[in-house]
Design an enzyme around this catalytic site. Structure first.
Site, PDB file in Angstrom:
ATOM      1  N   SER A   1      17.496  62.689  -7.997  1.00  0.00           N
ATOM      2  CA  SER A   1      18.286  63.677  -8.737  1.00  0.00           C
ATOM      3  C   SER A   1      19.123  64.565  -7.817  1.00  0.00           C
ATOM      4  CB  SER A   1      17.376  64.545  -9.610  1.00  0.00           C
ATOM      5  OG  SER A   1      16.348  65.134  -8.830  1.00  0.00           O
TER       6      SER A   1
ATOM      7  N   ASP B   1      13.872  76.697 -11.029  1.00  0.00           N
ATOM      8  CA  ASP B   1      14.052  75.403 -10.376  1.00  0.00           C
ATOM      9  C   ASP B   1      14.667  75.664  -8.997  1.00  0.00           C
ATOM     10  OD1 ASP B   1      14.827  72.955  -9.411  1.00  0.00           O
ATOM     11  OD2 ASP B   1      16.034  72.377 -11.147  1.00  0.00           O
TER      12      ASP B   1
ATOM     13  N   HIS C   1      16.880  71.799  -7.333  1.00  0.00           N
ATOM     14  CA  HIS C   1      18.241  71.385  -7.647  1.00  0.00           C
ATOM     15  C   HIS C   1      19.221  72.544  -7.452  1.00  0.00           C
ATOM     16  CE1 HIS C   1      15.523  68.649  -9.918  1.00  0.00           C
ATOM     17  NE2 HIS C   1      16.337  67.748  -9.386  1.00  0.00           N
TER      18      HIS C   1
END
Length: 427
Positions: free
Chosen positions: A162, A406, A409
């Protein structure tokens, strides 16, 4: 004629050829010396660092010519950047309020909700105005027109996890703004996604392969890391989709870091998932990367395909790493770390060493995009609480909980744009 006059005449006759010969010898010596200097300066012994354009002082007579050259959008100014001479990781982030991203998460329709921080409620904007400046060279700005011309008739493929999707979406957004609506398209897939720039006959693709090698959690993701099994010796089924690409950009790191040990399996999953062996993470990582390296060396023609490897993207899950003992992960961080060479617990130097050793032994040249150190400073650039979880955006109440942040990311636009700025300079 007396003897005295005879001697004078003789001296005159002799002196002329002597003078001419002497002059010729001197001229020959000068030319030879100049050639020698030219040869020495071109050898690898004397490698001078490229001079940043911002330090060049032009004579007044050259100013008009220089202005024309610098203002020509078709000029590729990356001659200032030599990746072999420039240590990109050695530098600092400079705040520049005049910087304007080439896109926003509102103007680029291809950004996942996971990375669309402004759309998801992030109000501070300073994180968009930090510029990476290496100490010993000038990093050219990303030029979408030049990038697309470089990709004309080519297939660019990002392969990985990702974080690699983060970089892929950044690259697509950096170039898509100058392409007319009818001349571009995006096809999303669970494993493979393809952006087409029709006018340039180019594709910018992403292929989901979090370990590069195969596993039981590639497509149907297993949430419990203890149940994940990695086939460290098998890559063929996935890799057959990568052949034919002109430019390959790989990464793999964060999925390996689910614990100190991972379950590794040799052979086929068709025989069941029994027979796995628990290995130290770094050993399993080394085996997986060697399988990838063997595939590259046996499959890729370096005369037709360029191969890149993006180093690990750091996670910022321990605020104590940067001295914020009262903080929780990267929650509410709005400025980069200023301490030079800051290195937190979210980047594993042992794993980075594995990458370096494997690539060093490969036959096919692999260009490393070193993003780790520069990203270590950017505790402010993560999606944090301006993201989604389980396919749903965090609501206002959930965004007040630091544990929901998060810190793996990155917001787009944001830090991955600088990764692609470095990639573009190397391309």
């Amino acid at each position: 004629m007396n003897p005295s006059e005879t001697m004078k005449l003789l001296r005159k006759k002799l002196s002329l050829p002597i003078i001419i010969t002497t002059i010729c010898i001197l001229l020959f010596s000068i030319v030879l010396f100049a050639e020698r200097l030219s040869f020495i300066s071109s050898t690898s012994i004397f490698k001078f660092k490229t001079c940043p354009r911002k330090h060049i002082k032009s004579k007044s007579n050259d100013r008009k010519i220089e202005d024309v050259v610098l203002n020509a959008s078709w000029i590729d100014d990356r001659f200032d950047f030599d990746p072999e001479e420039c240590n990109v990781a050695n530098g600092k982030w400079i705040f520049n309020s005049s910087i304007k991203p080439l896109y926003s998460d509102k103007s680029c329709p291809y950004i996942d909700k996971q990375f669309s921080c402004v759309k998801n409620g992030r109000n501070d904007s300073d994180y968009l105005h930090w510029e990476w400046q290496p100490e010993d060279c000038t990093l050219p700005q990303f030029n979408p027109e030049i990038a697309l011309k470089k990709l004309e008739g080519k297939r660019l493929l990002f392969v990985g996890d990702s974080l690699q999707r983060n970089q892929w979406e950044s690259f697509v957004c950096l170039v898509q703004g100058i392409i007319p609506e009818k001349e571009k398209s995006m096809k999303r897939g669970r494993v493979r996604s393809v952006f087409k720039a029709k006018e340039y006959n180019a594709t910018i693709e992403f292929y989901w392969a979090p370990f590069l090698v195969e596993s039981n959690t590639d497509i149907h993701i297993i949430g419990d890391p203890k149940k994940r099994i990695i086939k460290v010796d098998e890559i063929t089924e996935r890799a057959k989709n990568w052949t034919g690409a002109d430019i390959l950009v790989f990464n793999t790191y964060v999925w390996w870091m689910s614990g100190l040990r991972v379950k590794a399996l040799w052979g086929s999953f068709s025989n069941g998932e029994e027979g796995y062996e628990e290995l130290d993470t770094s050993i399993a990582y080394n085996l997986g990367l060697r399988t990838w390296a063997n595939w590259v060396d046996s499959t890729i023609n370096p005369n037709k395909t360029r191969v890149f490897f993006t180093t690990m993207s750091p996670a910022h899950t321990k605020s104590a790493d940067w001295g914020n003992k009262n903080g929780t992960k990267c929650f509410n961080e709005t400025r980069p770390v200023k301490k030079k060479n800051h290195w937190g617990s979210g980047s594993n130097k042992g794993m980075m060493s594995v990458v370096a050793k494997v690539i060093k032994k490969m036959k096919v040249p692999v260009t490393v995009i070193n993003i780790t150190q520069i990203s270590e400073y950017r505790i402010d650039g993560h999606s944090s609480v301006y993201t989604e979880t389980g396919g749903k955006l965090l609501n206002e109440e959930e965004r007040t909980n630091p544990l929901n942040a998060d810190c793996i990311h990155w917001c787009l636009p944001g830090v991955p744009d600088t990764w692609n700025q470095i990639f573009f300079a190397m391309l």
